[in-house]
Write a protein that holds these residues in place. Structure first.
Motif, PDB file in Angstrom:
ATOM      1  N   LEU A  50       0.819  -1.201   0.000  1.00 42.06           N
ATOM      2  CA  LEU A  50       0.000   0.000   0.000  1.00 42.06           C
ATOM      3  C   LEU A  50       0.863   1.265   0.000  1.00 42.06           C
ATOM      4  O   LEU A  50       0.493   2.276  -0.611  1.00 42.06           O
ATOM      5  N   MET A  51       2.009   1.202   0.652  1.00 46.95           N
ATOM      6  CA  MET A  51       2.931   2.346   0.630  1.00 46.95           C
ATOM      7  C   MET A  51       3.573   2.496  -0.745  1.00 46.95           C
ATOM      8  O   MET A  51       3.800   3.615  -1.221  1.00 46.95           O
ATOM      9  N   GLU A  52       3.860   1.377  -1.392  1.00 43.84           N
ATOM     10  CA  GLU A  52       4.413   1.450  -2.755  1.00 43.84           C
ATOM     11  C   GLU A  52       3.419   2.073  -3.721  1.00 43.84           C
ATOM     12  O   GLU A  52       3.810   2.770  -4.665  1.00 43.84           O
ATOM     13  N   GLU A  53       2.134   1.827  -3.476  1.00 41.18           N
ATOM     14  CA  GLU A  53       1.083   2.432  -4.300  1.00 41.18           C
ATOM     15  C   GLU A  53       0.751   3.848  -3.849  1.00 41.18           C
ATOM     16  O   GLU A  53      -0.095   4.514  -4.450  1.00 41.18           O
ATOM     17  N   LYS A  54       1.375   4.284  -2.748  1.00 46.29           N
ATOM     18  CA  LYS A  54       1.278   5.647  -2.227  1.00 46.29           C
ATOM     19  C   LYS A  54      -0.072   5.989  -1.602  1.00 46.29           C
ATOM     20  O   LYS A  54      -0.357   7.151  -1.322  1.00 46.29           O
ATOM     21  N   ILE A  55      -0.914   4.980  -1.341  1.00 47.74           N
ATOM     22  CA  ILE A  55      -2.181   5.276  -0.686  1.00 47.74           C
ATOM     23  C   ILE A  55      -2.028   5.326   0.829  1.00 47.74           C
ATOM     24  O   ILE A  55      -2.830   5.926   1.537  1.00 47.74           O
ATOM     25  N   VAL A  56      -0.968   4.705   1.345  1.00 46.78           N
ATOM     26  CA  VAL A  56      -0.640   4.770   2.766  1.00 46.78           C
ATOM     27  C   VAL A  56       0.744   5.370   2.905  1.00 46.78           C
ATOM     28  O   VAL A  56       1.635   5.100   2.088  1.00 46.78           O
ATOM     29  N   GLU A  57       0.923   6.184   3.932  1.00 46.29           N
ATOM     30  CA  GLU A  57       2.246   6.764   4.188  1.00 46.29           C
ATOM     31  C   GLU A  57       2.520   6.800   5.678  1.00 46.29           C
ATOM     32  O   GLU A  57       1.598   6.698   6.499  1.00 46.29           O
ATOM     33  N   GLU A  58       3.789   6.903   6.012  1.00 45.76           N
ATOM     34  CA  GLU A  58       4.187   6.952   7.417  1.00 45.76           C
ATOM     35  C   GLU A  58       4.091   8.380   7.930  1.00 45.76           C
ATOM     36  O   GLU A  58       4.409   9.338   7.228  1.00 45.76           O
ATOM     37  N   SER A  59       3.608   8.485   9.174  1.00 42.11           N
ATOM     38  CA  SER A  59       3.451   9.782   9.825  1.00 42.11           C
ATOM     39  C   SER A  59       4.500   9.920  10.914  1.00 42.11           C
ATOM     40  O   SER A  59       5.520   9.211  10.902  1.00 42.11           O
ATOM     41  N   ASP A  60       4.239  10.799  11.868  1.00 45.09           N
ATOM     42  CA  ASP A  60       5.188  10.985  12.970  1.00 45.09           C
ATOM     43  C   ASP A  60       5.282   9.708  13.791  1.00 45.09           C
ATOM     44  O   ASP A  60       4.350   8.914  13.873  1.00 45.09           O
ATOM     45  N   ILE A  61       6.407   9.524  14.404  1.00 43.84           N
ATOM     46  CA  ILE A  61       6.621   8.349  15.251  1.00 43.84           C
ATOM     47  C   ILE A  61       5.739   8.428  16.491  1.00 43.84           C
ATOM     48  O   ILE A  61       5.579   9.490  17.093  1.00 43.84           O
ATOM     49  N   GLY A  62       5.135   7.299  16.867  1.00 46.92           N
ATOM     50  CA  GLY A  62       4.207   7.265  17.997  1.00 46.92           C
ATOM     51  C   GLY A  62       4.918   7.194  19.340  1.00 46.92           C
ATOM     52  O   GLY A  62       6.147   7.232  19.425  1.00 46.92           O
ATOM     53  N   HIS A  63       4.094   7.083  20.384  1.00 53.02           N
ATOM     54  CA  HIS A  63       4.624   7.042  21.746  1.00 53.02           C
ATOM     55  C   HIS A  63       5.077   5.620  22.107  1.00 53.02           C
ATOM     56  O   HIS A  63       4.417   4.647  21.798  1.00 53.02           O
ATOM     57  N   SER A  64       6.181   5.536  22.782  1.00 55.17           N
ATOM     58  CA  SER A  64       6.712   4.246  23.211  1.00 55.17           C
ATOM     59  C   SER A  64       5.976   3.756  24.451  1.00 55.17           C
ATOM     60  O   SER A  64       5.606   4.534  25.320  1.00 55.17           O
ATOM     61  N   GLN A  65       5.737   2.443  24.489  1.00 56.93           N
ATOM     62  CA  GLN A  65       5.169   1.826  25.691  1.00 56.93           C
ATOM     63  C   GLN A  65       6.159   0.825  26.281  1.00 56.93           C
ATOM     64  O   GLN A  65       5.805  -0.255  26.733  1.00 56.93           O
ATOM     65  N   GLY A  66       7.422   1.209  26.252  1.00 53.99           N
ATOM     66  CA  GLY A  66       8.460   0.389  26.869  1.00 53.99           C
ATOM     67  C   GLY A  66       9.492  -0.124  25.895  1.00 53.99           C
ATOM     68  O   GLY A  66      10.516  -0.656  26.310  1.00 53.99           O
ATOM     69  N   GLY A  67       9.255   0.007  24.616  1.00 50.54           N
ATOM     70  CA  GLY A  67      10.215  -0.436  23.622  1.00 50.54           C
ATOM     71  C   GLY A  67      10.502   0.678  22.625  1.00 50.54           C
ATOM     72  O   GLY A  67      10.392   1.861  22.941  1.00 50.54           O
ATOM     73  N   ARG A  68      10.879   0.283  21.399  1.00 55.16           N
ATOM     74  CA  ARG A  68      11.158   1.264  20.362  1.00 55.16           C
ATOM     75  C   ARG A  68       9.862   1.988  19.973  1.00 55.16           C
ATOM     76  O   ARG A  68       8.801   1.382  19.905  1.00 55.16           O
ATOM     77  N   LYS A  69       9.951   3.280  19.716  1.00 48.67           N
ATOM     78  CA  LYS A  69       8.773   4.046  19.323  1.00 48.67           C
ATOM     79  C   LYS A  69       8.236   3.544  17.978  1.00 48.67           C
ATOM     80  O   LYS A  69       9.004   3.402  17.024  1.00 48.67           O
ATOM     81  N   PRO A  70       6.924   3.250  17.913  1.00 45.76           N
ATOM     82  CA  PRO A  70       6.375   2.720  16.662  1.00 45.76           C
ATOM     83  C   PRO A  70       6.230   3.811  15.598  1.00 45.76           C
ATOM     84  O   PRO A  70       6.023   4.985  15.918  1.00 45.76           O
TER      85      PRO A  70
END
Length: 382
Positions: A50-70
């Motif tokens: 879906l990202m290759e088709e450009k209909i989905v894209e990544e936004s700001d990094i989310g909040h961590s709940q104990g590990g790497r920020k999603p």
């Protein structure tokens, strides 16, 4: 411009993921997997496509709940566009809109009456061609057509205000433009647009009523548009209100649309001492300026509409009723009367409190509904 269909976006898993991102984005891949019960690898591989088709894209990094920020995902609403068409009885209006319903371009063609099927198709093509002159990638065309529509074939079976029948809209437009085409009754399309873009919150059921030259309605049940067994669900304009009333164009007496439509309201003032015939818009303007007789006519139309809506509340019991179309602009006079009539007539206190309001999408309600016909195929799981 993207030609052909968009079946690349319509697999079951893609639809589940797209709809989740549309409703709850920004959202992480892990959260999508948890809440949809899809496996993390399935989510990741589909998101990648879906990202290759450009209909989905990544936004700001989310909040961590104990590990790497999603990393959060959102819909890229500017990735593609859709053409929406409102084929009304007087004109054809077209828009190009993005996936969020933002209108980017418009065109309009007046219909010269009388008209035949070939002339109607030619005008429809011409209107669409004007908005196709764009750099945006168009993935489909949604047509909201007044009258009775056979949805599966995209055929206008009967367009009463144009005096036309059996217009192969889908077939003609797909041949002309090489794009996916969906055709729907205008009131049902409006209902779908209201459900998606009208800011009504989470509803299981909703009735949208289009009041203009005629009256039609669209019913949403469990988030889906209801068509009935032969595609005539929503033809509420031909609900009988008065067995001894005025003869309707359908041949029956006392249909709702002999009381409430623009032409019906205009007819009610012809008995007054007027030099020139008035339109419903003129009636409303004069009512606003203090003409009590015209205000009373509008209120009486609201009472008839309230009776019709009470009948529908007793049958389908929707959570909310939304009014659109030109006559709804007279809400100052008709809406309080509609609400009071329902309050006085509904069987139970709960039914009498059914929310009734006027569309906030205004004149674009049907056009937005037309583009939503394509969005349902992209985002919704069948």
């Amino acid at each position: 411009m993207r030609q052909g269909s968009f079946k690349w976006m319509k697999s079951m898993n893609k639809s589940i993921i797209l709809n989740k991102i549309r409703r709850d984005g920004p959202i992480s891949r892990a959260q999508i997997a948890r809440e949809t019960k899809l496996t993390p690898p399935t989510v990741s591989s589909n998101v990648k496509e879906l990202m290759e088709e450009k209909i989905v894209e990544e936004s700001d990094i989310g909040h961590s709940q104990g590990g790497r920020k999603p990393t959060m995902l959102i819909i890229n609403n500017q990735a593609f566009t859709i053409i929406g068409v409102d084929a009304g009885p007087k004109s054809i209006r077209c828009i190009v809109a993005d996936l969020a319903g933002k209108v980017l371009k418009r065109s309009e063609k007046k219909l010269q009456l009388p008209i035949n099927n070939q002339q109607f198709i030619a005008t429809l093509k011409s209107c669409i061609e004007e908005v196709l002159e764009t750099e945006h990638q168009v993935i489909g065309i949604g047509v909201a057509m007044h009258g009775v529509v056979e949805v599966d074939t995209g055929t206008s079976l009967y367009a009463p205000n144009l005096g036309l029948a059996n217009i192969p809209i889908k077939k003609e437009m797909e041949v002309a433009f090489g794009l996916e085409v969906k055709v729907e009754n205008d009131a049902r399309a409006m209902a779908l647009g209201e459900y998606w873009f009208g800011n009504h919150g989470e509803l299981e059921s909703m009735l949208a009523v289009n009041i203009g030259n005629g009256i039609g309605a669209g019913l949403i049940i469990d988030g889906k548009l209801y068509h009935g067994s032969t595609d005539i669900a929503g033809e509420i304009g031909h609900m009988t209100i008065d067995l001894h009333g005025e003869i309707c164009e359908c041949g029956n007496r006392g249909c709702l649309q002999t009381f409430v439509t623009g032409p019906a309201i205009a007819r009610k003032v012809t008995g007054t001492a007027l030099k020139n015939p008035l339109t419903a818009e003129n009636v409303f303007e004069q009512a606003v300026n203090g003409n009590e007789e015209f205000a009373a006519i509008l209120k009486e139309s609201g009472r008839a509409m309230g009776i019709g809506l009470t009948n529908l509340i007793h049958i389908v019991n929707p959570e909310k009723i939304v009014l659109g179309g030109g006559v709804s602009k007279a809400e100052t006079f008709i809406l309080p009367t509609i609400r009071q009539t329902i309050k006085d007539s509904a069987l139970t206190p709960a039914a009498s409190r059914t929310k009734v309001e006027v569309s906030k999408l205004g004149d674009d309600a049907t056009l937005i509904g037309a583009i939503t016909l394509l969005l349902v195929d992209i985002f919704d799981v069948k």
